[in-house]
Design an enzyme around this catalytic site. Sequence first.
Site, PDB file in Angstrom:
ATOM      1  N   ASP A  75     -49.775   0.233  97.704  1.00 20.69           N
ATOM      2  CA  ASP A  75     -49.685  -1.046  96.990  1.00 20.69           C
ATOM      3  C   ASP A  75     -51.013  -1.778  97.043  1.00 20.69           C
ATOM      4  O   ASP A  75     -51.453  -2.207  98.110  1.00 20.69           O
ATOM      5  CB  ASP A  75     -48.602  -1.916  97.647  1.00 20.69           C
ATOM      6  CG  ASP A  75     -47.219  -1.408  97.313  1.00 20.69           C
ATOM      7  OD1 ASP A  75     -46.915  -1.296  96.115  1.00 20.69           O
ATOM      8  OD2 ASP A  75     -46.451  -1.115  98.245  1.00 20.69           O
ATOM      9  N   MET A 118     -53.090  -5.023  96.153  1.00 16.80           N
ATOM     10  CA  MET A 118     -52.867  -6.443  95.832  1.00 16.80           C
ATOM     11  C   MET A 118     -54.176  -7.214  95.987  1.00 16.80           C
ATOM     12  O   MET A 118     -54.882  -7.028  96.979  1.00 16.80           O
ATOM     13  CB  MET A 118     -51.825  -7.024  96.788  1.00 16.80           C
ATOM     14  CG  MET A 118     -50.528  -6.248  96.798  1.00 16.80           C
ATOM     15  SD  MET A 118     -49.397  -6.933  98.023  1.00 16.80           S
ATOM     16  CE  MET A 118     -47.951  -5.917  97.722  1.00 16.80           C
ATOM     17  N   HIS A 159     -50.102   1.776  93.021  1.00 10.64           N
ATOM     18  CA  HIS A 159     -49.469   0.700  92.252  1.00 10.64           C
ATOM     19  C   HIS A 159     -50.441  -0.479  92.229  1.00 10.64           C
ATOM     20  O   HIS A 159     -50.640  -1.144  93.243  1.00 10.64           O
ATOM     21  CB  HIS A 159     -48.134   0.364  92.945  1.00 10.64           C
ATOM     22  CG  HIS A 159     -47.426  -0.832  92.394  1.00 10.64           C
ATOM     23  ND1 HIS A 159     -46.360  -1.434  93.047  1.00 10.64           N
ATOM     24  CD2 HIS A 159     -47.598  -1.542  91.254  1.00 10.64           C
ATOM     25  CE1 HIS A 159     -45.923  -2.456  92.343  1.00 10.64           C
ATOM     26  NE2 HIS A 159     -46.662  -2.550  91.251  1.00 10.64           N
ATOM     27  N   MET A 218     -39.736  -2.972  88.989  1.00 18.86           N
ATOM     28  CA  MET A 218     -39.748  -3.758  90.227  1.00 18.86           C
ATOM     29  C   MET A 218     -38.359  -4.338  90.480  1.00 18.86           C
ATOM     30  O   MET A 218     -37.766  -4.968  89.593  1.00 18.86           O
ATOM     31  CB  MET A 218     -40.753  -4.921  90.125  1.00 18.86           C
ATOM     32  CG  MET A 218     -42.214  -4.530  90.112  1.00 18.86           C
ATOM     33  SD  MET A 218     -42.766  -3.488  91.479  1.00 18.86           S
ATOM     34  CE  MET A 218     -42.365  -4.502  92.914  1.00 18.86           C
TER      35      MET A 218
HETATM   36  C1  DX5 Z   1     -44.006  -5.005  96.618  1.00 17.94           C
HETATM   37  C2  DX5 Z   1     -44.514  -3.585  96.644  1.00 17.94           C
HETATM   38  C3  DX5 Z   1     -43.575  -2.618  97.238  1.00 17.94           C
HETATM   39  C4  DX5 Z   1     -43.242  -2.834  98.685  1.00 17.94           C
HETATM   40  C5  DX5 Z   1     -41.897  -2.216  98.907  1.00 17.94           C
HETATM   41  O1  DX5 Z   1     -44.903  -5.792  95.929  1.00 17.94           O
HETATM   42  O2  DX5 Z   1     -44.823  -3.150  95.328  1.00 17.94           O
HETATM   43  O3  DX5 Z   1     -44.035  -1.287  97.032  1.00 17.94           O
HETATM   44  O4  DX5 Z   1     -44.165  -2.289  99.576  1.00 17.94           O
HETATM   45  O5  DX5 Z   1     -41.490  -2.533 100.192  1.00 17.94           O
HETATM   46  P1  DX5 Z   1     -39.946  -2.664 100.566  1.00 17.94           P
HETATM   47  O6  DX5 Z   1     -39.317  -1.318 100.371  1.00 17.94           O
HETATM   48  O7  DX5 Z   1     -39.996  -3.080 102.001  1.00 17.94           O
HETATM   49  O8  DX5 Z   1     -39.343  -3.707  99.661  1.00 17.94           O
HETATM   50 ZN    ZN Z   2     -45.259  -0.944  95.017  1.00 20.04          ZN
END
Ligand code: DX5
Ligand code: ZN
Length: 217
Positions: A34, A36, A65, A136
């Site tokens: 992920d 960000m 992602h 999502m």
């Molecule tokens: C949220 C991320 C997810 C996150 C999922 O913004 O895109 O990939 O890491 O984590 P869980 O499974 O703990 O919701």
């Molecule tokens: Zn993600």
Amino acid sequence: MKKICPSVLSADFSKLEEEIREVEAAGADIIHCDIMDGNFVPNISFGPSFVSTINKITDLPLDVHLMIENPSKYVYEFYEAGADYISVHYENNIHLHRLIYQIKDLGVKAGVVINPATPANLLMDILEHVDYVLIMSVNPGFGGQRFIESVIPKIIQLKTLINARNLNCLLEVDGGIGLDNIKQVSDAGADMFVCGASVFKSDNKAEAIKKLKELVS
Ligand code: DX5
Ligand code: ZN
């Protein structure tokens, strides 16, 4: 074959190598990364050098992602870091078709992501161009959030659309997935399941993966 994709965001970074090797040995299919930037989402995670480190630790495919502004600028860096899949959000990409082909032209699988409030029918035109859609099931930005139930009809809707048009497009679902709901998400039509907290915060990661896999097989 349905795929379990542990998200390293929830791993203990001080034991990164050990934890990744543990989930790989337990049968994880893909490692979800992920990214960000503190702009598109409120949180900041890590960048290409961290992804490259993960790539050195594991032979598993890396699913990147991108939750960042101006993803086009960074696609090549993530490709060089070892990404096998790269997904970009529908919401902040005006030239989505161009961006999807920027990814595909590198030989990387390209995905489009939609937030919980973004309707599936906005993907009507891009669907035939992407290798996967990432739905999502939490608002992006943090691991460990609660699954938003109202995305289930959206998974069904997209699966129906993909099947009706006979497209070669997988469905990935991300956020709040665990032992209590993975079967429901799978039955709705998901092919790939991102699991952060339910794997990495579990006392027994191997056992968690084994049970998650059983529930979708
Ligand atoms: C949220 C991320 C997810 C996150 C999922 O913004 O895109 O990939 O890491 O984590 P869980 O499974 O703990 O919701
Ligand atoms: Zn993600």
